[in-house]
Motif scaffolding. Sequence first.
Motif, mmCIF file in Angstrom:
data_model
loop_
_atom_site.group_PDB
_atom_site.id
_atom_site.type_symbol
_atom_site.label_atom_id
_atom_site.label_comp_id
_atom_site.label_asym_id
_atom_site.label_seq_id
_atom_site.Cartn_x
_atom_site.Cartn_y
_atom_site.Cartn_z
ATOM 1 N N ALA A 1 -3.215 -98.221 96.522
ATOM 2 C CA ALA A 1 -2.549 -99.313 96.662
ATOM 3 C C ALA A 1 -2.970 -100.172 95.269
ATOM 4 N N GLY A 2 -3.691 -99.780 94.287
ATOM 5 C CA GLY A 2 -4.006 -100.494 93.121
ATOM 6 C C GLY A 2 -5.311 -101.332 93.039
ATOM 7 N N ARG A 3 -5.809 -101.410 94.280
ATOM 8 C CA ARG A 3 -7.094 -102.390 94.318
ATOM 9 C C ARG A 3 -8.063 -101.992 93.517
ATOM 10 N N VAL A 4 -8.405 -100.827 93.297
ATOM 11 C CA VAL A 4 -9.403 -100.473 92.102
ATOM 12 C C VAL A 4 -8.571 -99.237 91.343
ATOM 13 N N ALA A 5 -9.016 -99.046 90.044
ATOM 14 C CA ALA A 5 -8.437 -98.123 89.362
ATOM 15 C C ALA A 5 -9.202 -96.965 89.349
ATOM 16 N N THR A 6 -8.360 -95.599 89.249
ATOM 17 C CA THR A 6 -9.109 -94.506 89.277
ATOM 18 C C THR A 6 -8.594 -93.741 88.176
ATOM 19 N N HIS A 7 -9.527 -92.605 87.888
ATOM 20 C CA HIS A 7 -8.972 -91.633 86.983
ATOM 21 C C HIS A 7 -9.472 -90.223 87.265
ATOM 22 N N ARG A 8 -9.003 -89.277 86.629
ATOM 23 C CA ARG A 8 -9.317 -87.865 87.235
ATOM 24 C C ARG A 8 -10.403 -87.316 85.893
ATOM 25 N N ASP A 9 -11.518 -86.557 86.700
ATOM 26 C CA ASP A 9 -12.285 -85.858 85.657
ATOM 27 C C ASP A 9 -11.346 -84.179 85.532
ATOM 28 N N GLU A 10 -12.426 -83.742 84.656
ATOM 29 C CA GLU A 10 -11.910 -82.268 84.255
ATOM 30 C C GLU A 10 -11.708 -81.439 85.468
ATOM 31 N N ALA A 11 -12.413 -81.625 86.677
ATOM 32 C CA ALA A 11 -12.247 -80.760 87.692
ATOM 33 C C ALA A 11 -11.279 -81.326 88.617
ATOM 34 N N GLY A 12 -10.658 -82.288 88.321
ATOM 35 C CA GLY A 12 -9.269 -82.931 89.100
ATOM 36 C C GLY A 12 -9.868 -84.255 90.106
ATOM 37 N N ARG A 13 -11.003 -84.259 90.209
ATOM 38 C CA ARG A 13 -11.563 -85.525 91.123
ATOM 39 C C ARG A 13 -11.272 -86.843 90.834
ATOM 40 N N ARG A 14 -10.896 -87.675 91.715
ATOM 41 C CA ARG A 14 -10.680 -88.930 91.333
ATOM 42 C C ARG A 14 -11.852 -89.739 91.482
ATOM 43 N N LEU A 15 -12.181 -90.485 90.016
ATOM 44 C CA LEU A 15 -13.297 -91.268 89.847
ATOM 45 C C LEU A 15 -12.979 -92.546 89.657
ATOM 46 N N ILE A 16 -13.942 -93.621 90.153
ATOM 47 C CA ILE A 16 -13.936 -94.929 89.906
ATOM 48 C C ILE A 16 -15.057 -95.419 88.866
#
Length: 134
Positions: free
Chosen positions: A29-44
Amino acid sequence: MPHMQSYTIGQAARLLGVSPDTARRWADAGRVATHRDEAGRRLIEGRDLAGLAVEVGRPGNEEDDPSFTSARNAFPGIVTAIKLGDVAAQVEIQAGPHRVVSLLTREAVEELGLAVGMRATARVKSTSVHIDRS
């Protein structure tokens, strides 16, 4: 300056005192930004998670009514603020719905390498609160 820590959705959920599904919905919902690491996991990023922890911990913000208990008087959470003085320091930790504030020496904060966005545990014994880096 310590390296800024990132958290998986599951780690963030535990620190916030909510289910991984709730943390995932908040990220979607965009309440907190995430990005993906080299393994494809979502990180905050730690700073983003710290901001969300403060928001979630505000009174009247119990949308999922998370229960959070202290096992052996330990409050694991995320550092949301540090105020350094010449000798003393104030550290705030958001542990699920609980905001814990501890006064300690500046030297202790520096030795622990505490920074906003990193995990830490507040341990309470009688009237004192001790901060452990986790």
